[in-house]
Design an enzyme around this catalytic site. Structure first.
Site, PDB file in Angstrom:
ATOM      1  N   ASP A 196     -35.468 117.102  39.322  1.00 25.35           N
ATOM      2  CA  ASP A 196     -36.677 117.786  38.861  1.00 25.35           C
ATOM      3  C   ASP A 196     -36.707 117.786  37.336  1.00 25.35           C
ATOM      4  O   ASP A 196     -35.686 118.059  36.686  1.00 25.35           O
ATOM      5  CB  ASP A 196     -36.702 119.235  39.380  1.00 25.35           C
ATOM      6  CG  ASP A 196     -37.996 119.952  39.012  1.00 25.35           C
ATOM      7  OD1 ASP A 196     -38.970 119.830  39.764  1.00 25.35           O
ATOM      8  OD2 ASP A 196     -38.024 120.637  37.966  1.00 25.35           O
ATOM      9  N   ILE A 197     -37.868 117.476  36.758  1.00 24.20           N
ATOM     10  CA  ILE A 197     -38.018 117.466  35.303  1.00 24.20           C
ATOM     11  C   ILE A 197     -38.139 118.906  34.816  1.00 24.20           C
ATOM     12  O   ILE A 197     -39.024 119.645  35.252  1.00 24.20           O
ATOM     13  CB  ILE A 197     -39.261 116.667  34.883  1.00 24.20           C
ATOM     14  CG1 ILE A 197     -39.173 115.233  35.433  1.00 24.20           C
ATOM     15  CG2 ILE A 197     -39.405 116.639  33.360  1.00 24.20           C
ATOM     16  CD1 ILE A 197     -40.441 114.432  35.231  1.00 24.20           C
ATOM     17  N   GLU A 239     -43.228 116.750  39.989  1.00 24.22           N
ATOM     18  CA  GLU A 239     -42.280 116.230  39.003  1.00 24.22           C
ATOM     19  C   GLU A 239     -40.889 116.030  39.608  1.00 24.22           C
ATOM     20  O   GLU A 239     -39.896 115.982  38.888  1.00 24.22           O
ATOM     21  CB  GLU A 239     -42.189 117.165  37.795  1.00 24.22           C
ATOM     22  CG  GLU A 239     -41.614 118.542  38.065  1.00 24.22           C
ATOM     23  CD  GLU A 239     -42.654 119.568  38.474  1.00 24.22           C
ATOM     24  OE1 GLU A 239     -42.377 120.778  38.337  1.00 24.22           O
ATOM     25  OE2 GLU A 239     -43.743 119.186  38.942  1.00 24.22           O
TER      26      GLU A 239
END
Length: 575
Positions: A196-197, A239
């Site tokens: 996950d960003i 994301e």
């Protein structure tokens, strides 16, 4: 962009066989010989000097780009090898300079659109390799992606994420199921990485959604450099990215995850000439260590990702760093949920002045095969860590609604029925809609669908709902609109209680149990309870004391005029 060492080794033979070619392009009349030598390559080959200018181009490259050697020589690379978009975060010259300086290969870059001399868009795979301290070689070949997309648009659309050009969630799930079926007989290991960003929402807000989309493309491109050939990367949603690692035990998976984490954070991405620093958090799960099914591995990956973020982001987390009992209890809970063995028990609530029962609260338990019950404190921490609380809430509230309706049909003047509702459930709108629809059907059966106030009381804990008040109102709106009163649980344990009293239609206030346990023995605790009680009376709220465990506590609460109470001293939970 830093390249994976595997690419350096993969191209080492190619580099050795082509490095001597550079000396042939030196204005000594040997250009034709060198061009003939380069023509043995089926790939296009373009040599570039330290200034970013072309010093040679082979026949394959000329055929693909439409540029003849004599026209392309001394031209800047970006004029001959033109990108159709801005997906690369660095200029050509910066890339060339870095490849020369580091000796690392740039790429390979997959399925990339470029424009020919006649402005026709085509797709290529390419990489840039070092030849010596002053020269690099761009190797590329044309692929038929564009025509494939025209011939098979639905197939590509269903299997790929159009933004990042990686596998989509459906394709990833099918790949994992297929891999699992092949591996489970011999119990060969494989692992999943859920990435996950970090703070992607802020990136979107600061730079715009277009830049956010471009960042997703760049990250997907960079990640390809740091995984193995056999690994499968795709976009899981939003994301989040998922990476499938065949033949990877937990240690191998953690090494790959750590490499991804470090190399994404190592160098900022360039978007519209701005440096955008990015970090990621990664959750790791492994078969067979973390579960026997893909669904269990998804849950572990999601949980370990959540823990990576909780621990500060920009890091990886695996089950090796998590208490094993959490996952064993999670498996127990998963089985109970699937078999409908998460059941409510009910604790009576009494009027402290009269001693008469005035309400009851539903408390979650797991029912064993032999009928015995497992108390909530034995599994709730695991449920929170594994993000399963919303599923518990859903089953408990539906069973509470069924009990409430049945009670009303037997005796119309039914008592209020309290049930806890977590923020986890409120953030699953489909589950919320399902619960409200279930309640409507049940209350329609007993003719109470139009009753303004239903006897189901929703308990919310203030610490669960910290955040924007407009969001809190929106999350609670379905229950409020249906006519379910609200109670604040553990009042006084946080700092938002007064705000909730001012902005929400609260009917009941339940004191923090830690205060109640001290009220008989500590003057300060008594004064705090007394102050809250007077405020509640001025707002026409009913107060409830939990954890009443002895006569001394009960006597003090009566003196302070607390309305209702519950606890083991008065009544233990019962089915």
């Amino acid at each position: 962009m830093v390249a994976n060492p595997k690419y350096k080794q993969r191209a080492s033979d190619q580099i050795q066989s082509t490095s001597s070619i550079v000396s042939l392009f030196d204005d000594t009349g040997t250009d034709h010989y060198a061009e003939d030598l380069l023509s043995i390559y089926y790939d296009g080959a373009i040599g570039i000097n330290k200034d970013g200018e072309i010093i040679f181009i082979n026949k394959t490259a000329s055929k693909i780009t439409g540029w003849l050697h004599e026209d392309a020589k001394h031209q800047p690379l970006e004029k001959v090898f033109q990108f159709c978009n801005d997906i690369l975060e660095q200029s050509y010259l910066k890339i060339v300079t870095k490849v020369m300086r580091t000796g690392h290969i740039f790429g390979p870059i997959k399925r990339h659109p470029i424009k020919t001399k006649k402005n026709k868009e085509i797709y290529v795979d390419f990489s840039i390799s070092p030849l010596d301290e002053n020269t690099v070689m761009l190797m590329f070949h044309k692929i038929s992606l564009a025509s494939d997309l025209q011939q098979r648009p639905m197939l590509y659309q269903f299997s790929h994420d159009t933004l990042t050009r990686t596998a989509n969630r459906n394709t990833l799930q099918q790949s994992i199921n297929h891999l699992h079926n092949n591996y489970k007989q011999k119990r060969n290991p494989y692992s999943l990485l859920l990435l996950d960003i970090d703070r992607f929402k802020l990136i979107n807000e600061n730079y715009g959604h277009k830049s956010g989309d471009q960042l997703l493309q760049l990250i997907a491109e960079r990640m390809q450099h740091f995984i193995r050939d056999k690994d499968n990367l795709g976009r899981w949603g939003g994301e989040e990215f998922m990476c499938i690692l065949p033949d990877a035990d937990i240690d191998t998976a953690c090494k790959i995850a750590d490499r991804l984490c470090q190399n994404i954070a190592e160098e900022p991405f360039i978007i519209d000439d701005r440096e955008v620093p990015v970090t990621v958090s990664i959750g790791v799960s492994n078969y067979p260590e973390d579960g026997a099914t893909p669904e269990e591995l998804f849950r572990v990956a999601d949980t370990t990702l959540h823990q990576a973020k909780q621990n500060g982001r920009n890091r990886i987390h695996s089950s090796q760093q998590t208490t094993k009992s959490i996952f064993s209890k999670g498996s127990l809970l998963e089985k109970a949920l699937n078999e409908n063995r998460v059941v409510p028990v009910y604790q009576a609530i009494f009027d402290l002045k009269t001693g008469k029962q005035v309400a009851e609260e539903a408390l979650a338990r797991i029912q064993n095969d032999d009928g015995s019950l497992i108390a909530a404190h034995e599994f709730i921490d695991a449920a929170v860590e594994l993000q399963m609380v919303h599923r518990i809430d859903s089953q408990i509230i539906k069973k509470m609604i069924t009990r409430c309706v049945k009670s009303y049909m037997e005796q119309p003047n039914t008592l209020p029925h309290f049930v806890n509702l977590s923020a986890d459930l409120l953030r699953h709108p489909q589950l919320v809609n399902d619960i409200i629809q279930f309640a409507k059907e049940k209350y329609d059966e007993c003719g109470q669908i139009n009753c303004e106030e239903k006897p189901i009381v929703i308990e919310i804990t203030e610490q669960e709902l910290l955040g924007d008040m407009d969001e809190v109102k929106s999350l609670l709106a379905p229950f409020i609109d249906f006519g379910m009163p609200l109670a604040i649980d553990d009042f006084g344990s946080g700092y938002s209680s007064l705000t909730y009293l001012a902005d929400l239609p609260i009917s009941y206030l339940k004191f923090d149990g830690a205060l109640i346990k001290r009220v008989a023995y500590e003057d300060r605790a008594r004064k705090i309870i007394n102050g809250i009680q007077k405020m509640a009376e001025s707002l026409n709220l009913i107060t409830i004391a939990e954890h009443i465990e002895d006569q001394a506590t009960l006597d003090v609460l009566r003196e302070l005029n607390v309305s209702w109470g519950q606890g083991y001293f008065s009544a233990k939970p019962a089915e």
